[in-house]
Design a protein around this motif. Structure first.
Motif, PDB file in Angstrom:
ATOM      1  N   GLU A   1      -9.289   3.351  -5.347  1.00  0.00           N
ATOM      2  CA  GLU A   1      -9.123   3.588  -6.783  1.00  0.00           C
ATOM      3  C   GLU A   1      -7.701   3.258  -7.218  1.00  0.00           C
ATOM      4  O   GLU A   1      -7.478   2.649  -8.279  1.00  0.00           O
ATOM      5  N   ILE A   2      -6.735   3.643  -6.387  1.00  0.00           N
ATOM      6  CA  ILE A   2      -5.326   3.355  -6.694  1.00  0.00           C
ATOM      7  C   ILE A   2      -5.117   1.850  -6.831  1.00  0.00           C
ATOM      8  O   ILE A   2      -4.493   1.380  -7.786  1.00  0.00           O
TER       9      ILE A   2
ATOM     10  N   GLU B   1       0.830  -1.215   0.000  1.00  0.00           N
ATOM     11  CA  GLU B   1       0.000   0.000   0.000  1.00  0.00           C
ATOM     12  C   GLU B   1       0.859   1.258   0.000  1.00  0.00           C
ATOM     13  O   GLU B   1       0.531   2.234  -0.692  1.00  0.00           O
ATOM     14  N   ASP B   2       1.950   1.248   0.752  1.00  0.00           N
ATOM     15  CA  ASP B   2       2.853   2.411   0.762  1.00  0.00           C
ATOM     16  C   ASP B   2       3.459   2.622  -0.625  1.00  0.00           C
ATOM     17  O   ASP B   2       3.562   3.761  -1.108  1.00  0.00           O
ATOM     18  N   TRP B   3       3.867   1.515  -1.265  1.00  0.00           N
ATOM     19  CA  TRP B   3       4.451   1.638  -2.604  1.00  0.00           C
ATOM     20  C   TRP B   3       3.418   2.179  -3.592  1.00  0.00           C
ATOM     21  O   TRP B   3       3.729   3.053  -4.414  1.00  0.00           O
TER      22      TRP B   3
ATOM     23  N   ALA C   1       3.640   5.526  -5.792  1.00  0.00           N
ATOM     24  CA  ALA C   1       3.701   5.374  -7.250  1.00  0.00           C
ATOM     25  C   ALA C   1       2.510   5.994  -7.966  1.00  0.00           C
ATOM     26  O   ALA C   1       2.564   6.236  -9.179  1.00  0.00           O
ATOM     27  N   ALA C   2       1.433   6.261  -7.238  1.00  0.00           N
ATOM     28  CA  ALA C   2       0.184   6.732  -7.856  1.00  0.00           C
ATOM     29  C   ALA C   2       0.355   7.974  -8.732  1.00  0.00           C
ATOM     30  O   ALA C   2      -0.181   8.013  -9.856  1.00  0.00           O
TER      31      ALA C   2
ATOM     32  N   LYS D   1       2.916   8.982 -10.448  1.00  0.00           N
ATOM     33  CA  LYS D   1       3.655   8.610 -11.664  1.00  0.00           C
ATOM     34  C   LYS D   1       2.740   7.941 -12.683  1.00  0.00           C
ATOM     35  O   LYS D   1       2.847   8.190 -13.887  1.00  0.00           O
ATOM     36  N   PHE D   2       1.825   7.108 -12.193  1.00  0.00           N
ATOM     37  CA  PHE D   2       0.961   6.347 -13.091  1.00  0.00           C
ATOM     38  C   PHE D   2      -0.423   6.993 -13.278  1.00  0.00           C
ATOM     39  O   PHE D   2      -1.278   6.428 -13.962  1.00  0.00           O
ATOM     40  N   ASN D   3      -0.649   8.136 -12.613  1.00  0.00           N
ATOM     41  CA  ASN D   3      -1.935   8.834 -12.709  1.00  0.00           C
ATOM     42  C   ASN D   3      -3.085   7.953 -12.241  1.00  0.00           C
ATOM     43  O   ASN D   3      -4.118   7.825 -12.899  1.00  0.00           O
ATOM     44  N   TRP D   4      -2.905   7.355 -11.052  1.00  0.00           N
ATOM     45  CA  TRP D   4      -3.913   6.465 -10.489  1.00  0.00           C
ATOM     46  C   TRP D   4      -4.895   7.178  -9.556  1.00  0.00           C
ATOM     47  O   TRP D   4      -5.774   6.544  -8.981  1.00  0.00           O
ATOM     48  N   GLY D   5      -4.756   8.462  -9.375  1.00  0.00           N
ATOM     49  CA  GLY D   5      -5.643   9.198  -8.482  1.00  0.00           C
ATOM     50  C   GLY D   5      -5.104   9.253  -7.061  1.00  0.00           C
ATOM     51  O   GLY D   5      -3.921   8.965  -6.808  1.00  0.00           O
TER      52      GLY D   5
END
Length: 265
Positions: free
Chosen positions: A212-213, A194-196, A200-201, A203-207
């Motif tokens: 949602e991530i 979860e921390d990673w 990383a969110a 960088k990948f545009n995960w919100g």
């Protein structure tokens, strides 16, 4: 349902945290005496005490399984109060180095930690199982041992070796009453993951919402039929089944618990 684990003693390596902890606690809930293993005494005792507080039975065995001396210490402590009926080989390490980064020494080190450590415990625990006429040896493998990726090749190879070791062991244990199987997890969620994901969110545009991530990370990185990460308890539940009387006819198998991430027959 009684799966007949009361009175059984189970050594779960690498059970002072994470997946091993979840496995040990589920075995204890079913009445098994569990030996909590780790290299950090305080962490191992914390897990053991949490089991004792719930009315379970737990002991502690401390040692570094990457050395013969450490494996001797763990086996001696585990067997001190009685036989071991169940060995869950779970302890190990990960590495994210690429082909260009992982040196020959990196390959040797992770093979020793992830494979030879399993062998050390097999050699120290299985012989006394033969005298009992019953036993369970369960190895934690991984999908990257079946379908490796281009990254972390040395780590992928150790998972494949674990699978091979387990099947070979099953053949050698023919008609002894002891089975040897692999549980092969997919991507399992835990605080470190979860921390990673959180880091990383962007960088990948995960919100920004964690649910949602996690969903978008699955779609982008580990697409599977369930559309989610696995939970430690889902791996533990599979281990529990393989320890039960209902799995007497299963040996030399690789049980994938990955939501359908690995697509093979």
């Amino acid at each position: 349902m009684d799966i007949q684990l009361k009175g059984k003693r189970a050594l779960v390596t690498g059970s002072s945290s994470g997946l091993g902890e979840a496995i040990a606690k589920m075995l204890a809930d079913e009445g098994a005496t569990v030996i909590i293993h780790g290299r950090d005494k305080d962490r191992a005792e914390k897990v053991a005490n949490s089991i004792l507080e719930k009315g379970g039975i737990a002991e502690v065995a401390i040692g570094d399984l990457s050395t013969d001396e450490g494996a001797d210490q763990v086996a001696e402590a585990a067997l001190k109060s009685g036989q071991i009926d169940i060995l869950v080989n779970n302890a190990g390490a990960t590495s994210h180095k690429s082909w260009g980064e992982a040196t020959a020494d990196d390959w040797l080190d992770i093979y020793n930690t992830n494979v030879v450590s399993y062998v050390r415990m097999i050699q120290r625990i299985v012989p006394q199982m033969k005298k009992l006429g019953w036993g369970r040896v369960i190895h934690i493998g991984g999908g990257l041992g079946i379908q490796p990726i281009k990254e972390q090749p040395h780590y992928n190879a150790t998972l494949a070796a674990r699978h091979n070791v387990s099947v070979s062991l099953a053949r050698s244990l023919k008609e002894t009453g002891i089975t040897s199987n692999v549980v092969s997890p997919g991507a399992i969620i835990n605080p470190m993951v979860e921390d990673w994901l959180k880091n990383a969110a962007p960088k990948f545009n995960w919100g920004t919402d964690m649910e949602e991530i996690k969903y978008r990370a699955v779609q982008d990185l580990i697409p599977n039929d369930t559309g989610r990460f696995g939970e430690p308890e889902e791996i533990a539940g599979t281990v529990l089944y393989l320890c039960s009387r209902f799995s007497d006819y299963i040996s030399g198998s690789v049980i994938r618990v990955d939501g359908g991430t690995i697509r093979c027959l």
